[in-house]
Structure formats: structure tokens, C-alpha cells
Motif scaffolding. Structure first.
Motif, short mmCIF file in Angstrom:
data_model
loop_
_atom_site.label_atom_id
_atom_site.label_comp_id
_atom_site.label_asym_id
_atom_site.label_seq_id
_atom_site.Cartn_x
_atom_site.Cartn_y
_atom_site.Cartn_z
N UNK A 123 100.34 50.94 -14.81
CA UNK A 123 99.81 51.09 -16.16
C UNK A 123 100.35 52.34 -16.85
N UNK A 124 100.75 53.32 -16.09
CA UNK A 124 101.35 54.55 -16.61
C UNK A 124 102.59 54.84 -15.78
N UNK A 163 101.58 61.99 -12.26
CA UNK A 163 100.69 60.86 -12.49
C UNK A 163 100.95 59.86 -11.38
N UNK A 164 99.90 59.20 -10.91
CA UNK A 164 100.08 58.24 -9.80
C UNK A 164 100.49 56.85 -10.28
N UNK A 193 95.57 56.33 -14.85
CA UNK A 193 94.72 57.51 -15.07
C UNK A 193 95.45 58.60 -15.81
N UNK A 194 94.73 59.69 -16.05
CA UNK A 194 95.31 60.85 -16.71
C UNK A 194 96.28 61.56 -15.77
N UNK A 196 96.55 67.49 -23.24
CA UNK A 196 97.87 67.91 -22.76
C UNK A 196 98.73 66.73 -22.29
N UNK A 197 98.11 65.60 -21.96
CA UNK A 197 98.88 64.43 -21.53
C UNK A 197 99.84 63.97 -22.62
#
Length: 169
Positions: free
Chosen positions: A24-25, A44-45, A49-50, A93-94
Motif C-alpha cells: 500500500x506504500x 516504511x514497511x 502505515x506511516x 513529516x511523511x
């Protein structure tokens, strides 16, 4: 009272992207530098998530809150979301880190394109090659050539393609 504009250059180094783990990211690990000084690592994993940070993210938010607000407004306008109030805005900050990851992809594509041109045309001096981008395509020419003038005239929105993944804010 005079207002001082503080500018800083943000750069990700040691970027490692795991396309296979990006769902998703974007799954990544990188080191953030501000004005050439190492701030810390982020990543990011890839599961939606953030981002995670090993440093105090207020450093990013304090230095570039207005850039983050302008990016927020542009995104809201693009997708038809409510912009909200500047007073209620919480800078994330993302947004900055993800913009740097996007820049990383662009720079990677530009370098790959330049490498393929040098190989195809047996052209070794990279300093004489200039690549432009108009957002949808890349255009290459020799620096100072007639072709460069033609590219600029025919593509008024084209800008010199970035060669490093940095943002100066």
C-alpha cells in the motif's frame, strides 16, 4: 518587524527500496540529511502505515511547515478534498519524505535514460548531455546545441531534469 525566510536542503541518501515488499506504500529505508548534515534514518514497511523515524520529526515540521501546508492545499485541490483551516493544520513529516522518495524515482529514471543514450550513441562525456522533462516525457540533447534551443522552444513547460533527489525549501 522583518520576516526572515529560512531555507534548507533536504536529501535522502542510502535509499533502499524493496519493490517486492511495497503493497500500500513504498517499502524503503533511507538516511535524511538537512543541509548536508545527517539527521537520522527513516523508512516504511510498505504495508500502508506511516513512516518510522529514529529522530525527532519536529525538525522537519518546524523548518518546512509552509511547504507542507502548500503541498496539502495542492493535494486537496487535486482530489476535491476540504482544505480546512491553516490554524488547524498539523504538518506531517511523511509528506516531505514521500516527496523525496518520489524525487528518488525520477532521478533513477533520468540516470537510466542518460546511461542508455550514452551506450546507444557511444557517448562518454556525461557533462555535455542535458536531459529535460516536461512531466510526461524526457528529452535529451547536447548542452548548448541547436537541438537544445529547439527543445526549449517547442516544450515551454520542460525543465532540466533533476540529477539528485533533493528539495530546497
Amino acid at each position: 518587524m522583518t520576516t526572515t525566510t529560512i531555507t534548507a536542503t533536504y536529501e535522502l541518501k542510502n535509499v533502499k527500496i524493496a519493490e517486492w515488499a511495497s503493497e500500500e506504500t513504498t517499502c524503503f529505508d533511507a538516511t535524511l540529511y538537512i543541509d548536508g548534515k545527517r539527521v537520522g534514518t527513516c523508512g516504511n514497511d510498505g504495508q500502508g502505515g506511516c513512516n518510522r523515524y529514529d529522530f525527532d520529526t519536529s525538525v522537519i515540521v518546524q523548518n518546512c511547515a509552509e511547504w507542507l501546508w502548500n503541498d496539502h492545499v495542492a493535494m486537496c485541490e487535486q482530489y476535491g478534498f476540504d482544505i480546512g483551516s491553516h490554524d488547524d493544520f498539523n504538518a506531517d513529516p511523511d509528506t516531505l519524505i514521500n516527496a523525496l522518495i518520489d524525487q528518488h524515482y525520477i532521478v533513477k529514471d533520468v540516470k537510466s535514460y542518460a546511461k542508455s543514450l550514452r551506450k546507444k550513441y557511444n557517448f562518454n562525456d556525461a557533462s555535455d548531455l542535458r536531459i529535460y522533462s516536461d512531466g510526461t516525457k524526457m528529452l535529451a540533447c547536447l548542452v548548448g546545441s541547436e537541438q537544445e534551443t529547439k527543445i526549449i522552444a517547442e516544450n515551454p513547460n520542460a525543465t532540466i531534469a533533476p540529477t539528485s533527489a533533493t528539495l530546497t525549501i
